[in-house]
Write an enzyme that holds these catalytic residues in place. Structure first.
Site, PDB file in Angstrom:
ATOM      1  N   LYS A 130      13.704  14.626  48.952  1.00  0.00           N
ATOM      2  CA  LYS A 130      13.341  13.409  49.693  1.00  0.00           C
ATOM      3  C   LYS A 130      12.134  13.573  50.629  1.00  0.00           C
ATOM      4  O   LYS A 130      11.442  12.603  50.914  1.00  0.00           O
ATOM      5  CB  LYS A 130      14.537  12.924  50.520  1.00  0.00           C
ATOM      6  N   ASP A 190      17.429   3.432  52.314  1.00  0.00           N
ATOM      7  CA  ASP A 190      18.724   3.829  52.877  1.00  0.00           C
ATOM      8  C   ASP A 190      19.111   3.001  54.117  1.00  0.00           C
ATOM      9  O   ASP A 190      20.228   2.486  54.203  1.00  0.00           O
ATOM     10  CB  ASP A 190      18.708   5.313  53.270  1.00  0.00           C
TER      11      ASP A 190
END
Ligand code: ATR
Length: 292
Positions: free
Chosen positions: A71, A107
């Site tokens: 990520k 997210d």
């Protein structure tokens, strides 16, 4: 599902990816709307990440999700990273626009959509306590701080990380680190408590990150752990009259947002949630997939 040269390629880059539920959830969603997309999970070793990204670029992927451990590292291989992902410090979704690869992060936004949908909480003036200061706490904290929260307290096992996150968030709303008995005082005036650590995740289902007697009925308690769906923290909160919110919704909505960015269509969220619930039943495997 018919796959031909017009089928658009999307997927997941991670290591490992074997337990991921995303291919099932995404492909079911494409099928439900009859969209010509196919989603596959790719297990890529960290030292191969750049080659994988360039390969996907050459093959014309429409976009992809990024998970542990890529990520952060993926950012340097992209053409642009959106401000939200830069501030959060991680990319979980890549979108191709023309020849450019753009990194974003769904997210925090996915968490917020799920929270508002399930609890109808008004974030304006909301007093928040976040347990934990890792990647998930950063994404959620950033999004809520920008959405008008009145103040955010952070508590974390490692004080230094908690202080760093509080300092980061204080650019958008008042934010402070607390620890020990002070957490108890803060909870008295907390409207929303968000548990972002892995405490309580299967198989250690008796774990609880704080004294449950500190909880009260005027608050919403949200747990990013989704396996088990009802953690001990949520059970104890419910028993004291609090409203509760499980981590399952974040997982679905962060995927739904990526789906919408790639396809331009409204994601069939109910279908995605149902697919996820079915695939999580009866058991799931590794640690990293029990929490958003
Ligand atoms: P994620 O990206 O899922 O948030 P992470 O970045 O590794 O994962 O962060 C995990 C968070 O859970 C951290 O806040 C961690 O606390 P530390 O900063 O002290 O490591 C917290 N955490 C993990 N296991 C924990 C435990 N057993 N007790 C308390 N906190 C825990």
């Amino acid at each position: 599902m018919r796959i031909d040269s017009k089928t658009q390629k999307v997927g997941l880059l991670g290591h490992p990816v074997i337990h991921s539920k995303s291919p099932e959830m995404m492909n079911q969603a494409f099928q439900a709307l009859n969209l010509p997309f196919v989603y596959m999970a790719y297990d890529v070793e960290p030292d191969q990440l750049g080659q994988a990204v360039n390969g996907m670029r050459a093959l014309g992927f429409r976009g992809w999700n990024v998970t542990i451990p890529h990520k952060v590292a993926v950012m340097k291989w992209l053409d642009e990273v959106e401000e939200s992902a830069r501030e959060i410090g991680a990319v979980n979704t890549v979108i191709r626009q023309g020849k450019k690869l753009i990194g974003t992060n769904t997210d925090g936004e996915g968490y917020m959509r799920s929270l508002l949908q399930e609890t109808r909480l008004d974030l304006t003036g909301c007093r928040i306590l976040i347990l934990g200061a890792g990647g998930a706490a950063r994404a959620v904290g950033y999004t809520l701080a920008k959405a008008g929260a009145e103040g955010i307290f952070i508590t974390n096992r490692t004080a230094m990380k908690g202080k760093e996150l509080a300092e980061r968030l204080s650019r958008w709303c008042p934010a402070r680190f607390v620890e020990g008995e002070h957490v108890k005082d803060v909870i008295r005036n907390t409207d929303l408590l968000i548990q972002t650590t892995s405490v309580g995740m299967s198989p250690d289902v008796d774990g609880i990150p704080l004294d449950p007697d500190w909880l009260h009925g005027e608050m919403v308690v949200s747990d990013l752990v989704y396996h088990p769906r009802e953690t001990r923290l949520l059970r104890e909160a419910k028993a004291r009259g609090a409203r509760v919110h499980s981590g399952m919704g974040m997982l679905v909505y962060q995927a739904a947002l990526a789906f919408e960015k790639w396809t331009g269509a409204v994601a069939p969220v109910d279908r995605m949630q149902k697919t996820l619930e079915e695939s999580l039943n009866p058991v799931i495997g590794t640690e990293s997939e029990g929490k958003g």
